[in-house]
Design a protein around this motif. Structure first.
Motif, PDB file in Angstrom:
ATOM      1  N   LEU A   1       0.851  -1.187   0.000  1.00  0.00           N
ATOM      2  CA  LEU A   1       0.000   0.000   0.000  1.00  0.00           C
ATOM      3  C   LEU A   1       0.891   1.242   0.000  1.00  0.00           C
ATOM      4  O   LEU A   1       2.013   1.200   0.492  1.00  0.00           O
ATOM      5  CB  LEU A   1      -0.890  -0.004   1.243  1.00  0.00           C
ATOM      6  N   TYR A   2       0.375   2.334  -0.554  1.00  0.00           N
ATOM      7  CA  TYR A   2       1.144   3.584  -0.539  1.00  0.00           C
ATOM      8  C   TYR A   2       0.992   4.200   0.837  1.00  0.00           C
ATOM      9  O   TYR A   2      -0.094   4.657   1.195  1.00  0.00           O
ATOM     10  CB  TYR A   2       0.628   4.532  -1.624  1.00  0.00           C
TER      11      TYR A   2
ATOM     12  N   MET B   1      -0.600   7.771   1.412  1.00  0.00           N
ATOM     13  CA  MET B   1      -1.932   8.105   0.909  1.00  0.00           C
ATOM     14  C   MET B   1      -3.002   7.491   1.809  1.00  0.00           C
ATOM     15  O   MET B   1      -2.770   6.455   2.430  1.00  0.00           O
ATOM     16  CB  MET B   1      -2.125   7.542  -0.497  1.00  0.00           C
TER      17      MET B   1
ATOM     18  N   ASN C   1      -5.396   5.345  -1.975  1.00  0.00           N
ATOM     19  CA  ASN C   1      -4.763   4.101  -2.373  1.00  0.00           C
ATOM     20  C   ASN C   1      -5.618   3.386  -3.407  1.00  0.00           C
ATOM     21  O   ASN C   1      -5.127   2.921  -4.431  1.00  0.00           O
ATOM     22  CB  ASN C   1      -4.577   3.188  -1.153  1.00  0.00           C
TER      23      ASN C   1
ATOM     24  N   PHE D   1      -5.844   5.384  -6.781  1.00  0.00           N
ATOM     25  CA  PHE D   1      -4.629   5.732  -7.512  1.00  0.00           C
ATOM     26  C   PHE D   1      -4.624   5.215  -8.956  1.00  0.00           C
ATOM     27  O   PHE D   1      -4.347   5.963  -9.896  1.00  0.00           O
ATOM     28  CB  PHE D   1      -3.399   5.211  -6.754  1.00  0.00           C
TER      29      PHE D   1
ATOM     30  N   ARG E   1      -7.918  -2.074  -4.113  1.00  0.00           N
ATOM     31  CA  ARG E   1      -7.150  -1.403  -5.156  1.00  0.00           C
ATOM     32  C   ARG E   1      -7.169  -2.241  -6.436  1.00  0.00           C
ATOM     33  O   ARG E   1      -7.158  -1.711  -7.542  1.00  0.00           O
ATOM     34  CB  ARG E   1      -5.720  -1.236  -4.643  1.00  0.00           C
TER      35      ARG E   1
END
Lengths: 290, 276, 335
Positions: free
Chosen positions: C86-87, C90, C95, C98, C146
């Motif tokens: 995961l980012y 963010m 996430n 994105f 995501r």
């Protein structure tokens, strides 16, 4: 993460740094090697001629070389001993619970951030001056005569200054290493009946050995080229008492304008540094693999 | 060992530790104190610790007599300039090495490191001559280049170790999400690497600010930074201790503050990641 | 939607053949599990399909088009990583959004898709949090979210449950299976855990040293393993392998008997053995025994069995459940 496209991008993006560094190091180094085989003095331009290894013969048989080599080794050796031993002691101290430890730590590492010229002049004048310096006054409190540091113990004075500057470096790194020591290990040793002294020698010191090696190697690299402290305090004197190899090369090049001789000296300095560098690079290289 | 300390032990050890710490810090303290004295009091014996006439005169005079700000300005320009140039080179290089390594990446990194171990005197002569021939002696541009090149290996190494800690997975996730290379770097890598980049810049500023071999040898006046300015106090006619102290205090204060802020990252930067 | 076909896919790192050449058909909507011991090339194979690694040779066809030289994003696949990836800077919302932002979707479309994914995955209350503030299971769901919003041709899962604790793993296993039933999208799932493979897969691909050992439905692999490796890998506790006289009696090099296919008796039977350790799990008991002349064996007995260290017992294999292998480890047909 290795596709052809990304590998190519990687090559292109790392190239500029590698190329400029190569130009910065390899080209001047090549020139230094070339100059070291020439008779080349800036005061007599146009007279350059190939003289083989004569510069090296002169440089390596010059009493000044032996004096400066001895000074270099003394300086490096003394500062290493002082900073490593002092660094371990201060590191152990700062690893204990102390009132206001964070602030104390800042005070202890402060000297590292002082620029070398300031360091040198503050010590030379404010502290070590035989008439008005702090040390002279402290000596007088005990009824002792003031020491004229830079006349009677010039190299010792330089060693003290440089040690003061590098002690925080050793403390910082050794403290970091100490803090990464597993508490469980110490406690296990306590359960096994080890006292503080045994814990230090059997647990702490072996754990620090790697950090100590790093301190020794990195300090050596920098200490071999100590320059500013000598430049602003003693100018290498009295006589040759505080001239190290770096300073000797500087005097030959920029004071006597003997490019050939200075280049030969420069190459000697490079060789000396590389002996240390090989060990350091091996150590760090091994670290990269993990 | 910590768990067994008595309150008395804690207090007495703290007192002892503080005495040691203050002794180490004393030269800096004394320099700052002296900067507020008159020249006469600065050399008086016994030295006065508190009971003297505090004055700012030295700070004013340092500027008036020797144009302190010109040197300070040069220091700022050299430190910041070399750091920014270095950052452009180092970020791209470290990105490539951390995320697109090849078989030779490790060798390249170690080679970069080895350039840092070259004693400057080994290349002093040709660099001096080249600078003289190219008209770069005593120019800010020339010195920015030297400082940038001198610290480039450290910058690359520091950023490399920071980037290495960013999981490759995350960049791959961005790629799966359709991010192009520039977007991957701008939206994902850089935001995650901000602390590492910041401390790399700070360390570089410290090193450039305090550099005292090239700055002393390649400048005379126009591009001379504070290192050279302070060195000018070494001549007997420059010996005014209070003013020397004031100039020195000004010269080290900003770096001391930056250094205190970045002390943790410093270890990593100076040991090339060998001690964490 | 997403049929994937691998034709002679090959990957070498330097001189090392990681994948010497794999052919595989994955049908649209299938849940396929790549399973094998660590280092068998299962993750590499997944990354080749994802486009995170270049194939050295061969074709990867997604819905009939060769994508072997396409960038990862162009393949229309999404991936859930082992570490979730995961980012961290963010929020959960960003996430998930994105990929849609990168694809240049409008704000409204993004919001609608993120909200609906969040609803499916029970993440609606967490959308403004950062990944750092989530539990392992929640992070896992964000990673899946995501993947979902991009409406991919297929989902790729790279050991997604290995960072979770045992209880959560069982939960997430059910959730992912449920998700597959709901979305009916092709899923390729990599794991080293044969339990995950058995419970989740429509089709299992067993890999060893970059080679496909066997492809088939879970129960087919269990009942009719093609070779000794598959026989030993699928099923827990592991199959017992016996050589010597008893194998000769069955006219083969070695026989294999699963622990659950051994009858235990204290009076008499084909194999005499001494109990070394008895693990009582409640519902069942694992007996680790030393069989006379045959070495250690594992037996799965009922929960109530009252046996302990040094007890003498007799074991009898169920005759129609005996697997026979030749000297190359290949299964001999007919019992």
């Amino acid at each position: 993460m290795s596709t052809r496209a990304s590998t190519l991008t990687g090559r292109i993006m790392s190239a500029p740094s590698i190329i400029v560094l190569f130009l910065w190091m390899a080209v001047p180094l090549g020139m230094t090697i070339y100059f070291s085989f020439l008779r080349y003095n800036l005061l007599s331009p146009g007279m350059e001629e190939w003289i083989g290894t004569l510069n090296y013969e002169f440089f390596l048989t010059d009493p000044a070389f032996f004096a400066s080599l001895a000074n270099t080794l003394l300086l490096v050796g003394s500062v290493l001993i002082i900073t490593v031993v002092g660094g371990i002691l201060l590191g152990l101290m700062l690893d204990q619970p102390i009132f206001g430890r964070g602030i104390l730590r800042l005070l202890v590492i402060a000297p590292f951030f002082i620029m070398p010229t300031v360091n040198a002049l503050v010590w030379k004048n404010l502290l070590m001056d035989p008439v008005s310096g702090m040390f002279a006054w402290i000596a007088s409190l005990f009824g002792l005569p003031a020491i004229d540091w830079f006349t009677n113990a010039p190299l010792t004075s330089i060693i003290i200054m440089v040690s003061w500057q590098w002690l925080p470096f050793a403390v910082l790194i050794l403290l970091t290493a100490l803090q990464s020591l597993d508490r469980d290990q110490k406690e296990a040793a306590q359960m096994d009946g080890a006292g503080p002294v045994s814990i230090f020698f059997y647990i702490t010191l072996p754990h620090l050995s790697r950090a100590i090696t790093v301190v020794v190697l990195i300090e050596t690299i920098f200490l071999l080229t100590v320059f500013a402290e000598i430049f602003v305090t003693t100018g290498g004197g009295p006589g040759l008492a505080t001239t190290n190899i770096a300073f000797l090369v500087y005097t030959q090049a920029l004071l006597q304008f003997d490019v050939g001789g200075a280049s030969a000296g420069g190459i000697v300095a490079v060789v000396l540094a590389n002996i240390v560098a090989i060990f350091l690079i091996r150590l760090i290289g091994k670290n990269l693999d993990n | 060992m910590e768990n067994k300390q008595t309150p008395l032990g804690y207090v007495s050890f703290s007192v002892f530790a503080w005495i040691v710490g203050l002794l180490i810090f004393f030269p800096i303290f004394w320099m700052v104190l002296t900067s507020f004295k008159s020249e006469l009091e600065a050399i008086s014996i016994p030295p006065s610790f508190i009971s003297f006439d505090w004055t700012l005169e030295n700070y004013v005079e340092v500027q008036e007599r020797s144009n302190y700000f010109k040197f300070a300005m040069n220091s700022v320009i050299l430190a910041v300039g070399s750091t920014l140039v270095g950052l452009v080179f180092a970020v791209t290089c470290a990105w490539a090495m951390a995320f697109n390594p090849t078989k030779r990446t490790k060798d390249a990194l170690l080679w970069m490191l080895s350039t840092k171990m070259m004693p400057p005197v080994g290349v002093l002569v040709p660099i001096y001559l080249l600078f003289r021939d190219w008209g770069l002696l005593d120019t800010r541009f020339g010195l920015i280049m030297v400082l940038f090149l001198m610290n480039l290996p450290i910058m690359v190494w520091m950023l490399y170790t920071y980037f290495k800690e960013i999981p490759t997975d995350i960049l791959e996730a961005a790629r799966m999400d359709g991010a192009t290379l520039p977007k991957e770097i701008i939206f994902v890598l850089l935001p995650m690497a901000v602390p590492g980049i910041a401390s790399t810049m700070l360390l570089n500023i410290i090193l450039a600010w305090n550099e005292a071999f090239w700055t002393l040898n390649l400048t005379t006046s126009d591009a001379a930074p504070l290192t050279a300015f302070i060195a000018s106090y070494s001549s007997p006619e420059g010996l005014f201790w209070a003013k020397l102290s004031a100039a020195s205090t000004l010269a080290v204060a900003p770096i001391l503050v930056i250094g205190w802020f970045s002390q943790k990252q410093l270890v990593r930067g100076l040991t090339f990641g060998a001690v964490k | 939607m997403g049929a994937i076909r691998l034709e002679k896919v090959k990957k070498t790192f330097g001189t090392l053949d990681v994948i010497p050449g794999v052919d595989l058909d994955i049908n649209d909507g299938e849940f396929v599990v790549f399973v094998g011991p660590s280092g068998c090339g299962k993750s590499t194979l997944l990354r080749l399909i994802a486009g995170l690694e270049d194939v050295t040779d061969g074709k990867i066809l997604i819905n009939g088009t060769d994508v072997a030289n396409e960038a990862p994003a162009k393949r229309g696949l999404s991936m859930v990583f082992q570490s979730y990836a995961l980012y961290p800077h963010m929020t959960v919302y960003n996430n998930i959004a994105f990929g849609l932002k990168m694809a240049g979707e409008s704000k409204d479309v993004i919001d609608e898709k993120v909200q609906s994914a969040a609803k499916i995955l029970n993440l609606t209350d967490y959308l403004e949090r950062r990944p750092g503030a989530l539990s392992g299971g929640q992070r896992q769901r964000v990673a899946i979210g995501r993947a979902i919003v991009r409406n991919p041709a297929a989902f790729l899962f790279d050991e997604p449950l290995s960072n979770l604790d045992a209880a959560l793993r069982v939960n997430m296993r059910l959730e992912i299976t449920g998700l597959h039933q709901e979305l009916k999208t092709t899923m390729i799932y990599v794991t080293h855990d044969q339990v995950e493979a058995m419970t989740m897969a429509d089709k299992i691909v067993v890999l060893q040293a970059g080679r496909v050992e066997q492809v088939g439905k879970p129960m087919d692999l269990y009942s009719n393993p093609a070779n000794k490796f598959v026989a030993g890998f699928i099923g827990s506790p592991k199959m017992n392998f016996l050589g010597g006289d008893i194998a000769a009696k069955h006219d083969c090099h070695e026989i294999g008997v699963r622990p659950e296919h051994l009858a235990v008796s204290t009076d008499g039977g084909e194999i005499a053995a001494t109990v070394k350790i008895a693990e009582h799990l409640g519902a069942e008991t694992y007996l680790h025994v030393e069989a006379d002349g045959l070495g250690p064996m594992t037996v799965r007995a009922t929960g109530e069995v009252d046996l302990g260290e040094n007890d003498r017992i007799f074991l009898t294999p169920e005759q129609d459940r005996i697997h026979r292998f030749d000297q190359h480890g290949l299964t001999l047909s007919g019992a």
